[in-house]
Design a protein around this motif. Structure first.
Motif, PDB file in Angstrom:
ATOM      1  N   GLU A  10       1.526  -2.992  11.762  1.00 58.56           N
ATOM      2  CA  GLU A  10       0.793  -1.757  11.459  1.00 58.56           C
ATOM      3  C   GLU A  10       0.810  -1.492   9.949  1.00 58.56           C
ATOM      4  O   GLU A  10      -0.194  -1.063   9.376  1.00 58.56           O
ATOM      5  N   CYS A  11       1.951  -1.740   9.316  1.00 62.72           N
ATOM      6  CA  CYS A  11       2.080  -1.556   7.863  1.00 62.72           C
ATOM      7  C   CYS A  11       1.136  -2.500   7.120  1.00 62.72           C
ATOM      8  O   CYS A  11       0.438  -2.089   6.186  1.00 62.72           O
ATOM      9  N   TYR A  14      -2.424  -1.349   7.559  1.00 60.58           N
ATOM     10  CA  TYR A  14      -2.639  -0.145   6.753  1.00 60.58           C
ATOM     11  C   TYR A  14      -2.913  -0.511   5.287  1.00 60.58           C
ATOM     12  O   TYR A  14      -3.846  -0.005   4.670  1.00 60.58           O
ATOM     13  N   VAL A  15      -2.084  -1.403   4.740  1.00 64.06           N
ATOM     14  CA  VAL A  15      -2.228  -1.810   3.337  1.00 64.06           C
ATOM     15  C   VAL A  15      -3.544  -2.563   3.134  1.00 64.06           C
ATOM     16  O   VAL A  15      -4.259  -2.323   2.150  1.00 64.06           O
ATOM     17  N   ARG A  18      -6.427  -0.068   3.261  1.00 65.68           N
ATOM     18  CA  ARG A  18      -6.414   0.759   2.050  1.00 65.68           C
ATOM     19  C   ARG A  18      -6.955  -0.021   0.855  1.00 65.68           C
ATOM     20  O   ARG A  18      -7.754   0.508   0.077  1.00 65.68           O
ATOM     21  N   MET A  69       3.081  -1.883  -2.536  1.00 58.75           N
ATOM     22  CA  MET A  69       3.337  -1.850  -1.091  1.00 58.75           C
ATOM     23  C   MET A  69       3.391  -3.264  -0.533  1.00 58.75           C
ATOM     24  O   MET A  69       4.251  -3.575   0.301  1.00 58.75           O
ATOM     25  N   SER A 103       5.541   4.114   2.542  1.00 59.14           N
ATOM     26  CA  SER A 103       5.165   5.481   2.919  1.00 59.14           C
ATOM     27  C   SER A 103       3.849   5.449   3.675  1.00 59.14           C
ATOM     28  O   SER A 103       2.798   5.228   3.093  1.00 59.14           O
ATOM     29  N   MET A 104       3.939   5.626   4.967  1.00 61.76           N
ATOM     30  CA  MET A 104       2.752   5.536   5.810  1.00 61.76           C
ATOM     31  C   MET A 104       2.630   6.721   6.753  1.00 61.76           C
ATOM     32  O   MET A 104       1.555   7.052   7.203  1.00 61.76           O
ATOM     33  N   SER A 118       9.160   5.173   3.124  1.00 64.58           N
ATOM     34  CA  SER A 118       9.616   4.345   2.015  1.00 64.58           C
ATOM     35  C   SER A 118      11.114   4.559   1.813  1.00 64.58           C
ATOM     36  O   SER A 118      11.622   5.654   2.053  1.00 64.58           O
TER      37      SER A 118
END
Length: 149
Positions: A10-11, A14-15, A18, A69, A103-104, A118
């Protein structure tokens, strides 16, 4: 698939999203910058260009944050487990479950909410180095660590 692996994926997603959004914005601003033609309303033209330049600088700063990130995620080994909270730890407490990565914010996996934070966030700093049964105090509340993966 383990919860830790799902949160890590998921991280990464997300990155990637973004970064893609920021690059699309930058591309759009570049096109707008090059397509602006000088008109009789010179001041208006210059103001428009200056605003686009500011937006480009802002997007550039956001790309830097995304790169940071990515570096943090690259340092995480999801296979590692530790008795001490560190980057990549999945920390169960009496209040919530935290995943120390980037930080998500809140993420739901298998109908459970996790807070992806984070290690440099206020609560992340407090959790780092702690062990099972240790307690931290955050916003006037005692948070007790019950499990670490």
């Amino acid at each position: 698939m383990s919860v830790k692996k799902q949160l890590f994926e998921e991280c990464k997603l997300y990155v990637e999203k973004r970064e893609q959004t920021i690059r699309e914005i930058m591309s759009s601003h570049k096109k707008a910058l090059f397509s602006e033609t000088k008109s009789s309303a010179g001041d208006k033209h210059e103001t428009g260009r200056a605003m686009l330049q500011l937006e480009m600088e802002k997007a550039s700063q956001q790309i830097t944050v995304v790169q940071q990130m990515k570096e943090v995620l690259h340092r995480i080994n999801i296979e590692d487990s530790s008795e001490v909270v560190r980057l990549g730890s999945l920390v169960y407490t009496n209040k919530a479950v935290y995943y120390l990565a980037i930080s998500m914010g809140a993420v739901s996996v298998e109908n459970t909410n996790y807070f992806v934070i984070s290690s440099s966030s206020p609560i992340g700093k407090l959790l780092l180095g702690k062990k099972i049964n240790d307690a931290i105090y955050f916003n006037g509340q005692e948070i007790k660590i019950t499990q670490i993966f």
